[in-house]
Design a protein around this motif. Structure first.
Motif, short mmCIF file in Angstrom:
data_model
loop_
_atom_site.label_atom_id
_atom_site.label_comp_id
_atom_site.label_asym_id
_atom_site.label_seq_id
_atom_site.Cartn_x
_atom_site.Cartn_y
_atom_site.Cartn_z
N ARG A 729 -60.72 69.48 58.59
CA ARG A 729 -61.67 70.15 59.48
C ARG A 729 -63.05 70.21 58.82
NH1 ARG A 729 -58.73 75.59 60.74
NH2 ARG A 729 -57.59 75.07 58.84
N GLU A 730 -63.05 70.05 57.53
CA GLU A 730 -64.32 69.98 56.80
C GLU A 730 -64.21 68.88 55.75
OE1 GLU A 730 -65.98 74.60 56.79
OE2 GLU A 730 -65.28 73.68 54.92
N SER A 731 -65.29 68.14 55.59
CA SER A 731 -65.28 67.13 54.54
C SER A 731 -65.57 67.81 53.19
CB SER A 731 -66.34 66.08 54.81
OG SER A 731 -67.62 66.67 54.68
N THR A 734 -69.14 68.80 53.07
CA THR A 734 -69.43 70.00 53.88
C THR A 734 -68.92 71.26 53.17
OG1 THR A 734 -69.07 68.61 55.79
CG2 THR A 734 -69.24 70.96 56.22
N ILE A 769 -59.39 60.18 62.09
CA ILE A 769 -59.36 61.42 61.29
C ILE A 769 -60.35 61.33 60.13
CG2 ILE A 769 -57.88 62.90 59.85
CD1 ILE A 769 -55.52 61.93 61.57
N GLU A 771 -63.10 59.88 59.97
CA GLU A 771 -64.48 60.10 60.42
C GLU A 771 -64.83 61.60 60.42
OE1 GLU A 771 -65.75 56.33 63.21
OE2 GLU A 771 -64.52 57.91 64.09
N LEU A 772 -63.82 62.41 60.68
CA LEU A 772 -64.05 63.87 60.64
C LEU A 772 -64.14 64.36 59.20
CD1 LEU A 772 -61.38 65.00 63.27
CD2 LEU A 772 -63.84 64.79 63.64
N ALA A 773 -63.39 63.69 58.33
CA ALA A 773 -63.24 64.21 56.98
C ALA A 773 -64.36 63.79 56.03
CB ALA A 773 -61.88 63.76 56.41
N TYR A 777 -68.82 57.47 57.47
CA TYR A 777 -67.67 56.54 57.39
C TYR A 777 -68.21 55.12 57.15
CZ TYR A 777 -63.15 54.41 58.40
OH TYR A 777 -61.97 53.72 58.30
#
Lengths: 797, 205
Positions: A729-731, A734, A769, A771-773, A777
């Motif tokens: 939910r967060e890289s 982040t 997934i 790409e969210l993390a 990317y």
């Protein structure tokens, strides 16, 4: 005329020992928690002794008398001219609170006080006069010995002032002596004896110095109109208005709750001659009630001797009628007047005399009393008041006499207070009410008999739902009696408003008997909390109202337990538990045990009958009597396991990717030899460590050991932060920027590790997934080939 | 010593508390305590339904945290002997704050039940977590938003302190957005900004 906005929060404290007086104020928080009247009276009494209430002699100098005007008193609210008396009872040895509809409350309020506390003891008889902000101590030598009504005529001939007077019974220490105000009484448990012990014959308050106005006048007027409307159309109120409380006689004969021959039997048709309906016809009765009363249950009538007398209440009629085998209403009217004048409680006097009759019949004690013999009753009443002959003993009440002579099984009292004229075998909920009521066998504590017999909502011969309703109405009545409105208004206020008024009776019956927890949700008694709010300006919800009632009731119980009350005292006279043959077709005794068990559970009492310390703390009755325990934090086992697994996978994947991916290789090449870094979660042992050896090989080194200091230490601040990271939910970037990760080491090295982690995540996760993390990317060359290799090396080592 | 600046250009700026705001902000408490060498907080919560909720949420936040232990209290009269830090609900922070516990770290947790938020009380850390703010009533919400806007506008008009002005200006759009989105976290942040600005002007002192 000066104005008071709702309440004054001023208490007048008079010390009879020093003939001095002072003013005290009411803490606003106490006002919010205990409302007024009874509740505040109890709180004031409690606080005077700093929580140590054992050893107070009820007739000693140290026992204060607290009189509290209600919140509603003096405002012109419906049925509001009431006040409360609070003290320790000489009859029961525990707290007694009493509510009275006499003029004293209104006078006290309009004199500028919410309460009067009388402390100490005078050496000689006195009466005190409160006027124009002053307290005058008068010699009462000439008044001492006078009847109550005669005293009133002497000190307050106009009848416009607020008076409290005692008769000879109070002067002579009859343990059930009462206090008279106007033609109403603080009747039960011997307040008059406490006043007499202080040599205080009377208190006179000349009010009318202030006009009491509600804080929210419009709201007040609207509620008053609604309240009057509900009372006007309520069937119970109408019946009481027409025939008084003695209208309970006829339903009592049918239901079998009337006392006959010292409660040996519970029905008798001859009792019909003493019903409210019969007396209304016989005496051509007219209303004679409290000030501001819309119900008007009190009546006067013309007796055959031509004298206009107060019509006796149901309790007096029951205890001085069939309970001593007397069916002559004229005699009861005469004795009622005599007892009022002598200043004694008609219920306790009746209960004590009927015990003496049965004890005499059984040969336990010599007596001039016997069932059906009425010609000597007037004499014996005077003997009690003046403590002469047999009367000297009868002045002690049935409990003490039965302890002295035997006959406890038919001494009809609970905790020393004689029972009112309702036989609990005809209404089991009323039995529970008697057993647990705070001041002893008080019928009004919850008065479930109304639900069981008068309204027929509950089956009187079952234990089901009884504890629930007793607890609810105890709380309700405690709050209502702290507002100091009449308890008889409760039927109209509970049954007439929407939505209860639209339910058919059978539905109410089913709901109240089988689903009390749901039924109670539909009760709307907003009139009461609304009136409080409109007068004081203090917001009070319906829930707050009932919680305040609960607090007040439990405070009283808590005080009683300090005075020696325990579970063994919460019972009924043996007669009601063992004797089923009562002349009524239903031959049953009260099944008290299961109701008591339920009651204790709902109330939050422990086995010994004491309110649980958590209940006391929750209600704010005590600050803290128990040591606060330190709690060990629990564990989020599955989250820990998941994070542990992810740290393992990421550590191994970094090691694998360092051998495969050129980008990661390059990042590690830039890092110094023997570089190591760790990633972990603060406060836990969850971590992983990656080391670069001197040959440049990158290896996963398992968990970070205690005391180890890698070159770079990344620490997630909490397990939840780790979950945010590892559920993508967060890289990592982040998390760092949101201050969820701390980095202990060089910043460029930390940035390199974050870049490495990003690339690893791209290999490990599907694109959607990943790409969210990751922050950005970028698909590496030979991604799929490298991914297979990394996965294999991660899993196989 | 000779002053090189003119007196009217002198201003001071101070913030007494670290603010931690946002998703899972409460979970930061153990870490922050550990950073101050503390691991046994006393947690003051009011005896209200909101207090109960706060107890539940905090108990969950403290799980797997490395705290040695914690105790819930409702008033200052009931302090157990062993504690090294204080966590207090904003409902009680008027009575329990750094003045009451000067020797240990004090963390204020902001509750949506508090009728009046007051960030001028002295604490070391203020936590704004959405889980404790979401129960705020709509009427209270609107009222608070208006109070924040009024306060901020007054500071912008009156203050010569550039930092105060910046904080006050930052609070305005947040307050407006919070009203539009009915977002209590934004509202609480706006309140922190506005109160911090007010602290510089002495309005809250």
């Amino acid at each position: 005329m000066k104005e008071i906005r709702g309440i004054t929060n001023r208490i007048l404290e008079v010390d009879l020992s020093d003939k001095a007086w002072s003013l005290k104020s009411i803490d606003p928080e106490d006002r919010r928690m205990y409302l007024g009247g009874k509740g505040l009276g109890l709180k004031i009494y409690h606080d005077m002794f700093s929580g140590s209430l054992s050893g107070i002699d009820p007739l000693g100098e140290e026992n204060p008398l607290v009189f509290m005007a209600g919140v509603l008193t003096g405002t012109g609210a419906v049925c509001s001219a009431r006040f409360a008396g609070v003290t320790k009872s000489p009859l029961t040895g525990i707290m007694v609170t009493s509510s009275c509809g006499g003029p004293f409350g209104g006078a006290l309020k309009t004199a500028g006080y919410d309460g009067l506390v009388i402390r100490g003891k005078s050496d000689v008889p006195v009466y005190i006069e409160i006027m124009d902000g002053n307290v005058i101590f008068h010699d009462a030598g000439e008044l001492w010995g006078m009847m109550s009504s005669e005293t009133q005529k002497n000190i307050a001939p106009s009848g416009k002032d607020g008076d409290l007077v005692i008769g000879p019974a109070g002067e002579n220490g009859v343990l059930y002596a009462n206090i008279m105000s106007g033609h109403r009484f603080l009747g039960r448990a011997g307040m008059g004896a406490v006043m007499g012990s202080k040599k205080l014959k009377a208190v006179l308050v000349r009010g009318r110095a202030y006009r009491v106005r509600p804080v929210k006048e419009l709201m007040f007027r609207k509620i008053r109109t609604r309240a009057s409307g509900f009372i006007a159309k309520n069937s119970f109120s109408k019946k009481y208005r027409s025939f008084g409380t003695a209208s309970n006689v006829l339903p009592g004969i049918e239901a079998g709750y009337v006392p006959v021959t010292n409660f040996k039997y519970r029905t008798d048709r001859r009792f019909e001659a003493l019903s409210g309906e019969a007396m209304a016809e016989r005496y051509k009765t007219k209303s004679s009630s409290c000030v501001s009363c819309s119900i008007q249950c009190g009546h006067k009538g013309t007796f055959p001797d031509g004298e206009v007398k107060q019509i006796p209440e149901y309790e007096t009629v029951g205890l001085w009628g069939p309970n001593i085998d007397n069916y002559d209403p004229d005699l009861i009217g005469e004795w009622n007047l005599l007892m009022n004048d002598l200043g004694m409680d008609t219920i306790s006097a009746g209960g004590t005399v009927s015990w003496a009759m049965e004890a005499g019949e059984k040969g336990l004690r010599e007596t001039e009393l016997s069932f059906g013999k009425t010609d000597n009753i007037s004499k014996i009443l005077a003997d009690i008041a003046y403590r002469r002959g047999e009367g000297a003993e009868l002045a002690l009440g049935s409990k003490r006499l039965s302890e002295r002579y035997g006959g406890k099984e038919f001494a009809i009292h609970v905790k020393g207070l004689e029972m009112a004229a309702y036989d609990p075998r005809g209404a089991w909920g009323q039995g529970l009410n008697y057993a647990v009521a705070n001041r002893g066998a008080c019928h009004l504590s919850a008065y479930p008999l109304a639900l069981e017999v008068l309204f027929k909502f509950l089956n009187p011969y079952t234990t089901r739902a009884k504890a629930f309703w007793v607890v609810f109405f105890e709380n309700f009545n405690a709050a209502l009696n702290s507002l100091q409105t009449c308890q008889f208004t409760s039927f109209a206020y509970v049954l007439e408003p929407f939505p209860v008024n639209i339910f058919p009776s059978f539905m109410l019956k089913i709901a109240m008997q089988y689903f009390p927890g749901i039924a109670v949700i539909f009760l709307n008694y907003g009139i009461l909390n609304g009136t409080y709010e409109s007068i004081t300006g203090i917001p009070l919800s319906q829930r707050d109202f009932i919680t305040a009632g609960k607090r007040i009731h439990i405070l009283e119980r808590y005080m009683n337990t300090q005075m020696g009350i325990s579970a063994k005292d919460d019972t009924l006279p043996a007669r009601f538990l063992t004797e089923a043959d009562t002349g009524h077709p239903v031959k049953k005794t009260v099944d008290l045990g299961p109701m008591l068990k339920d009651y204790y559970r709902i109330k939050g009492y422990d086995r010994s009958g004491k309110p649980d310390s958590r209940v006391l703390r929750k209600l704010g009755i005590v600050d803290s009597t128990e040591k606060i325990k330190s709690v060990k934090p629990g564990r989020k086992f599955f989250k820990e396991l998941y994070v542990k697994m992810m740290l393992f996978v990421v550590g191994r994947a970094i090691s694998a990717a360092a051998a495969v991916d050129p980008g990661i290789k390059k990042e590690f090449e830039k890092l110094p030899g023997n570089f190591s870094f760790s990633l972990g979660v603060a406060g836990t042992d969850l971590s992983m460590k990656v080391v670069k050896d001197k040959n440049g090989a990158v290896k996963y080194a398992g968990r970070l050991k205690t005391g180890e200091n890698p070159a770079l230490k990344l620490e997630l601040k909490s397990l939840e932060a780790a979950m945010m990271l590892f559920t993508f939910r967060e890289s990592t970037a982040t998390s760092l920027s949101r201050d969820r990760i701390t980095a202990d080491g060089n910043i460029p090295e930390a940035c390199a590790v974050v870049r490495i982690l990003n690339i690893v995540e791209i290999y490990l996760l599907p694109k959607v997934i990943a790409e969210l993390a990751v922050k950005r990317y970028v698909s590496p060359e030979n991604k799929h080939k490298n991914r297979v290799e990394i996965y294999l090396k991660t899993l196989l080592g | 010593m000779e002053q090189s600046m003119e007196a009217e250009k002198i201003y001071s700026f101070f913030t007494e508390a670290k603010i931690i705001s946002g998703l899972k902000a409460l979970e930061n408490i153990p870490f922050e305590l550990e950073s101050s060498g503390a691991s046994r907080p006393l947690v003051f919560v009011p005896v209200t339904p909101g207090g109960k909720r706060m107890k539940r949420v905090l108990s969950s936040a403290f799980k797997s945290s490395g705290l040695a232990g914690y105790s819930f209290c409702t008033s200052i009269e009931e302090i157990p002997p062993e504690y090294d830090s204080v966590v207090v609900s904003s409902d009680l922070s008027g009575k329990i704050n750094k003045h009451t516990f000067p020797d240990v770290p004090v963390i204020m947790v902001v509750s949506g039940d508090t009728e009046k938020w007051d960030f001028s009380v002295t604490t070391d850390i203020v936590i704004l977590d959405i889980r404790l703010l979401k129960k705020i009533k709509k009427s209270v919400f609107m009222n608070k938003a208006k109070q924040i806007r009024d306060k901020a506008e007054k500071i912008i008009m009156d203050s010569d302190n550039p930092f105060s002005g910046a904080y006050a200006e930052a609070s305005l759009p947040l307050a407006e957005e919070s009203e539009r989105d009915m977002d209590p976290l934004k509202l609480a942040n706006a309140a922190v900004y506005a109160d911090t600005a007010a602290l510089q002007t002495g309005e809250e002192r």
